[in-house]
Write an enzyme that holds these catalytic residues in place. Structure first.
Site, PDB file in Angstrom:
ATOM      1  N   LYS A   1       0.934  -1.273  -0.100  1.00 51.91           N
ATOM      2  CA  LYS A   1      -0.119   0.138   0.049  1.00 51.91           C
ATOM      3  C   LYS A   1       0.914   1.403  -0.160  1.00 51.91           C
ATOM      4  O   LYS A   1       0.273   2.314  -0.465  1.00 51.91           O
ATOM      5  CB  LYS A   1      -1.051   0.022   1.248  1.00 51.91           C
TER       6      LYS A   1
ATOM      7  N   ASP B   1      -9.607   3.283   2.064  1.00 49.85           N
ATOM      8  CA  ASP B   1      -9.764   2.831   3.736  1.00 49.85           C
ATOM      9  C   ASP B   1     -10.380   3.789   4.583  1.00 49.85           C
ATOM     10  O   ASP B   1     -11.002   3.452   5.411  1.00 49.85           O
ATOM     11  CB  ASP B   1      -8.483   2.509   4.106  1.00 49.85           C
TER      12      ASP B   1
HETATM   13  P1  NAP Z   1       1.176  -2.320   8.389  1.00 51.49           P
HETATM   14  O1  NAP Z   1       1.353  -0.914   7.667  1.00 51.49           O
HETATM   15  O2  NAP Z   1       2.199  -3.417   8.101  1.00 51.49           O
HETATM   16  O3  NAP Z   1       1.065  -1.880   9.988  1.00 51.49           O
HETATM   17  C1  NAP Z   1       1.268  -2.840  11.123  1.00 51.49           C
HETATM   18  C2  NAP Z   1       1.025  -2.208  12.379  1.00 51.49           C
HETATM   19  O4  NAP Z   1       0.694  -3.417  13.442  1.00 51.49           O
HETATM   20  C3  NAP Z   1       2.140  -1.238  12.825  1.00 51.49           C
HETATM   21  O5  NAP Z   1       1.525  -0.423  13.910  1.00 51.49           O
HETATM   22  C4  NAP Z   1       3.014  -2.384  13.412  1.00 51.49           C
HETATM   23  O6  NAP Z   1       3.891  -1.568  14.553  1.00 51.49           O
HETATM   24  C5  NAP Z   1       1.901  -3.262  14.266  1.00 51.49           C
HETATM   25  N1  NAP Z   1       2.259  -4.443  14.804  1.00 51.49           N
HETATM   26  C6  NAP Z   1       2.656  -5.511  13.751  1.00 51.49           C
HETATM   27  N2  NAP Z   1       2.795  -6.665  14.789  1.00 51.49           N
HETATM   28  C7  NAP Z   1       2.987  -6.199  16.022  1.00 51.49           C
HETATM   29  C8  NAP Z   1       3.341  -6.677  17.213  1.00 51.49           C
HETATM   30  N3  NAP Z   1       3.683  -8.042  17.464  1.00 51.49           N
HETATM   31  N4  NAP Z   1       3.417  -5.868  18.545  1.00 51.49           N
HETATM   32  C9  NAP Z   1       2.960  -4.796  18.279  1.00 51.49           C
HETATM   33  N5  NAP Z   1       2.646  -4.079  16.920  1.00 51.49           N
HETATM   34  C10 NAP Z   1       2.613  -4.735  16.098  1.00 51.49           C
HETATM   35  O7  NAP Z   1      -0.321  -3.057   8.011  1.00 51.49           O
HETATM   36  P2  NAP Z   1      -1.668  -2.051   7.941  1.00 51.49           P
HETATM   37  O8  NAP Z   1      -1.678  -2.126   6.438  1.00 51.49           O
HETATM   38  O9  NAP Z   1      -1.646  -0.996   8.721  1.00 51.49           O
HETATM   39  O10 NAP Z   1      -2.944  -3.329   8.476  1.00 51.49           O
HETATM   40  C11 NAP Z   1      -2.812  -3.481   9.804  1.00 51.49           C
HETATM   41  C12 NAP Z   1      -4.320  -4.402   9.845  1.00 51.49           C
HETATM   42  O11 NAP Z   1      -5.521  -3.761   9.644  1.00 51.49           O
HETATM   43  C13 NAP Z   1      -4.192  -5.811   9.338  1.00 51.49           C
HETATM   44  O12 NAP Z   1      -4.694  -6.810   9.766  1.00 51.49           O
HETATM   45  C14 NAP Z   1      -5.212  -5.691   7.989  1.00 51.49           C
HETATM   46  O13 NAP Z   1      -5.750  -6.691   7.424  1.00 51.49           O
HETATM   47  C15 NAP Z   1      -6.131  -4.499   8.804  1.00 51.49           C
HETATM   48  N6  NAP Z   1      -6.934  -3.891   7.864  1.00 51.49           N
HETATM   49  C16 NAP Z   1      -8.427  -3.853   7.849  1.00 51.49           C
HETATM   50  C17 NAP Z   1      -9.032  -3.276   6.757  1.00 51.49           C
HETATM   51  C18 NAP Z   1     -10.362  -3.359   6.830  1.00 51.49           C
HETATM   52  O14 NAP Z   1     -11.114  -2.961   5.741  1.00 51.49           O
HETATM   53  N7  NAP Z   1     -11.086  -3.989   7.778  1.00 51.49           N
HETATM   54  C19 NAP Z   1      -8.245  -2.162   5.904  1.00 51.49           C
HETATM   55  C20 NAP Z   1      -7.131  -2.041   6.043  1.00 51.49           C
HETATM   56  C21 NAP Z   1      -6.152  -2.911   6.999  1.00 51.49           C
HETATM   57  P3  NAP Z   1       5.347  -1.124  13.991  1.00 51.49           P
HETATM   58  O15 NAP Z   1       5.251   0.140  13.393  1.00 51.49           O
HETATM   59  O16 NAP Z   1       6.111  -1.358  15.430  1.00 51.49           O
HETATM   60  O17 NAP Z   1       5.816  -2.180  12.922  1.00 51.49           O
END
Ligand code: NAP
Length: 298
Positions: free
Chosen positions: A74, A110
């Site tokens: 993204k 989003d």
């Molecule tokens: P991303 O950009 O990779 O961000 C991941 C986030 O999770 C970061 O803040 C990361 O922290 C944190 N994280 C991951 N593992 C962790 C752990 N073990 N402990 C603490 N923090 C952790 O991913 P994203 O695009 O934001 O997506 C995140 C989630 O939202 C996914 O599950 C995705 O499926 C969901 N989502 C859902 C929708 C929907 O329509 N429902 C839309 C978009 C996303 P750091 O910065 O420290 O790495």
């Protein structure tokens, strides 16, 4: 479910991600095309990060109408596009691309998807306080959406504090909303009162997402309260352990399926110019979700 019939005129859309087998979007969009009699087909494309530029060039070469973009592309996809909308540029992430005669425009649906889903709970962000767990791409969309909706204050908790600080600055600079960053490990300590006093708590990290269902952000159960709105963007599983904990404390909860539905509806409208058949898409999502949970836990 009506099976799509591919013809010589079929228009192609799809989703770029890695991995991609978990996606529920093909079921949702193909059901919508079938319901409206549109000659479109939606396919999943597993694109490794090193192939992203080639995949985007392929959108132009193959006259693909548009695509969704998901984890991990993204943010990196922005460099390969011709135009990025102001909102997507601010958020720093694109989840939908539209191909206008070879010119690729990046959108972020989003943020609007999150707000529409929030409307379904009856929550009005104006003048309220939010605690957001995470500072990744989804958190950026949520932060921008809440900021533009004139929430009063947002606190971002993130494992990588620098990322939360940068996001808080972006939201404050772009929307004027008070925004602060707090270290992740404070959530169960000094940060607990911030969570308890928040009107809305939004879990945007991938913690608790399949196959890590047993994991849960370290928010103690007594940090939640009755009538607080708690949203988890994770949609597989739905609800997550985090959301179950909040519900048990009396909070009003919403899983990630509603946002998935509304961000998909906004993308559908960008590609087709037609109003999205929301109920059809919602039913298709529910069926696909139930089928994927049966497949994983037969
Ligand atoms: P991303 O950009 O990779 O961000 C991941 C986030 O999770 C970061 O803040 C990361 O922290 C944190 N994280 C991951 N593992 C962790 C752990 N073990 N402990 C603490 N923090 C952790 O991913 P994203 O695009 O934001 O997506 C995140 C989630 O939202 C996914 O599950 C995705 O499926 C969901 N989502 C859902 C929708 C929907 O329509 N429902 C839309 C978009 C996303 P750091 O910065 O420290 O790495």
């Amino acid at each position: 479910m009506v099976k799509p019939v591919i013809t010589g005129r079929t228009k192609l859309v799809g989703i770029l991600g890695h991995p991609i087998t978990h996606t529920l979007s093909p079921a949702m969009h193909n059901a919508a095309f079938a319901a409206l009699g549109l000659d479109f087909a939606y396919l999943p494309f597993d694109v490794r990060p090193e192939e992203l530029k080639n995949a985007v060039a392929g959108i132009r070469a193959l006259s693909i109408v548009g695509v969704n973009v998901t984890v991990p592309h993204k943010e990196t996809v922005l460099d390969s596009l011709d135009v990025v909308t102001e909102a997507a540029g601010l958020i720093g992430a694109v989840n939908t691309i539209v191909n206008h005669d070879g010119r690729l425009t990046g959108y972020n649906t989003d943020a609007i998807g999150f707000l529409k889903a929030l409307e379904d709970t009856g929550f009005d962000p104006r003048g309220k306080e939010a605690a957001v767990l995470g500072a990744g791409g989804a958190a950026r969309a949520v932060g921008a959406a809440l900021g533009m909706s004139r929430i009063r204050r947002i606190t971002f908790f993130n494992r990588t504090l620098e990322r939360a600080k940068e996001l808080a600055q972006m939201v404050a600079g772009a929307t004027g909303v008070q925004s602060t960053a707090v270290p992740w490990e404070e959530m169960g300590k000094s940060g607990m009162s911030i969570i308890r006093s928040a009107d809305i708590v939004v879990q945007t990290t991938s913690i608790g997402m399949h196959p890590r269902e047993a994991e849960c952000p370290p928010v103690p159960a007594d940090a939640f309260r009755k009538d607080q709105v708690v949203v988890d963007l994770v949609y597989n599983p739905a609800p997550t352990r985090f959301l179950k904990r909040a519900a048990a404390a009396g909070a009003r909860t919403q899983d990630g399926v509603r946002m998935l539905l509304h961000q998909g509806a906004a993308a559908f409208e960008l590609w087709t110019g037609r109003p999205a058949p929301i109920t059809v898409m919602e039913n298709a999502l529910k069926t696909a979700q139930a089928a994927s949970q049966v497949a994983e836990h037969p």
